[in-house]
Design an enzyme around this catalytic site. Structure first.
Site, short mmCIF file in Angstrom:
data_model
loop_
_atom_site.label_atom_id
_atom_site.label_comp_id
_atom_site.label_asym_id
_atom_site.label_seq_id
_atom_site.Cartn_x
_atom_site.Cartn_y
_atom_site.Cartn_z
CB VAL A 72 -1.16 -0.04 1.30
CG1 VAL A 72 -2.37 -0.87 1.30
CG2 VAL A 72 -0.30 0.09 2.67
CE1 TYR A 166 -1.88 0.38 14.58
CE2 TYR A 166 -2.87 1.46 16.61
CZ TYR A 166 -2.82 0.64 15.13
OH TYR A 166 -3.58 -0.12 15.26
CB ALA A 200 -5.37 -12.31 18.97
#
Length: 261
Positions: A72, A166, A200
Site C-alpha cells: 500500500v 501509531y 489478538a
C-alpha cells in the site's frame, strides 16, 4: 385480511453479488475480515504483500476470492489493485475495507523518523490514496462503501504502551473518515471507521506472550479481557452492508469498554 409480510432483519447484512476489496488480508484480523465478508456472499479481492498467504486463503475458501499482491506504500500497486477490483466488479467496487496497518511500539523521544514516516505512510497515506482511486468510480455510480479500520488508539492515548506514530496515524484516519463521509454523503458513498480495541492479531502477538502486558489489559479493560476476532464480525458487516445505509462519517468502537472509562 392479508397478513403482513414477514420481515427478515438479517437480509440487509448480506453481500451477495457484491465485490469487496480488503487490504492487509494475508493474516490476523484482515484474513478474518476476508472470511467474514466472503461468508456473507461477497466476492473478495484480497490484497497484501505476502501473496502466498493470499493464495492459501483462496484455496481454503474456494471460489469468489481473488488474491492480489499489493504494497500500500507503492502507488503503482494501488492503481493496479483498484483496476483489478473494478474488473472483478464489472464497474465500481462495492465495498473497500482499508485494513492494512503497522506499528512499532517505542518511546516517542527515541522513535526514528524513518519508522514514524513508515507507519504514517502505511496507515494513512496508502489508505487515502487507495480510497481516492476507488471512490472516483463509486461517486460516478452514486453508490459505494468504505470501511477504514482505525483503532481505539486513534481516540485515546496508548501509554503505558508507547506508540506515538501509531496513535497519530490512526487518529488521522478517524478524522479523515469524518471528512470523507461528509464530503461524499450526497454522492452516494458512505465512509465509516471500525475501531478495534485489544485483539489478538499478528501485530499484537508480542503482547500476549508477555505476562505483564496480558495482566495490564485484563486489569484495565472494563470487560476484563482482550477481544476475540469473531467479536468484530457483526460490526464489520454492519458497516459494509445495507444494514447501515443511514450511517456515514462515524466510528464504531469495539473495545470492551476501554474508551468509555
Amino acid at each position: 385480511m392479508t397478513a403482513p409480510a414477514a420481515v427478515d432483519p438479517l437480509a440487509p447484512f448480506r453481500l451477495d453479488g457484491r465485490t469487496v476489496v480488503v487490504t492487509g488480508a494475508s493474516a490476523g484480523l484482515g484474513a478474518r475480515f476476508a472470511r467474514v465478508l466472503h461468508g456473507a456472499g461477497a466476492t473478495v479481492v484480497a490484497a497484501a504483500r505476502r501473496v502466498e498467504r493470499l493464495d492459501a486463503l483462496a484455496a481454503d475458501l474456494g471460489e469468489r476470492v481473488v488474491p492480489v499482491a499489493c504494497d500500500v506504500t507503492v502507488d503503482d500497486d494501488l492503481v493496479r489493485l483498484a483496476e483489478q477490483g473494478a474488473e472483478v466488479a464489472g464497474g465500481a467496487i462495492d465495498v473497500l475495507v482499508n485494513n492494512a496497518g503497522i506499528g512499532y511500539p517505542q518511546p516517542a523521544e527515541s522513535e526514528p523518523m524513518a519508522e514514524f514516516r513508515e507507519v504514517v505512510d502505511v496507515n494513512l497515506h496508502g489508505l487515502f490514496r487507495l480510497t481516492q482511486l476507488v471512490a472516483g468510480p463509486m461517486i460516478e455510480a452514486r453508490r459505494g462503501v468504505v470501511v477504514n479500520v482505525a483503532s481505539m488508539l486513534g481516540q485515546v492515548a496508548a501509554t503505558p504502551i508507547k506508540q506515538a506514530s501509531y496513535c497519530a496515524s490512526k487518529g488521522a484516519v478517524v478524522n479523515l473518515t469524518r471528512e470523507l463521509g461528509c464530503q461524499w454523503a450526497r454522492k452516494g458513498v458512505r465512509v465509516n471507521a471500525l475501531c478495534p480495541g485489544w485483539f489478538a492479531s499478528e501485530m499484537t502477538a508480542a503482547m500476549w506472550d508477555d505476562e505483564s502486558s496480558e495482566r495490564f489489559v485484563s486489569s484495565t479493560c472494563p470487560m476484563g479481557r482482550r477481544g476475540d476476532p469473531h467479536e468484530l464480525d457483526g460490526a464489520l458487516l454492519f458497516l459494509a452492508s445495507d444494514a447501515s445505509t443511514y450511517v456515514t462519517g462515524q466510528t464504531l468502537t469495539v473495545d470492551g469498554g476501554w474508551t468509555a472509562r
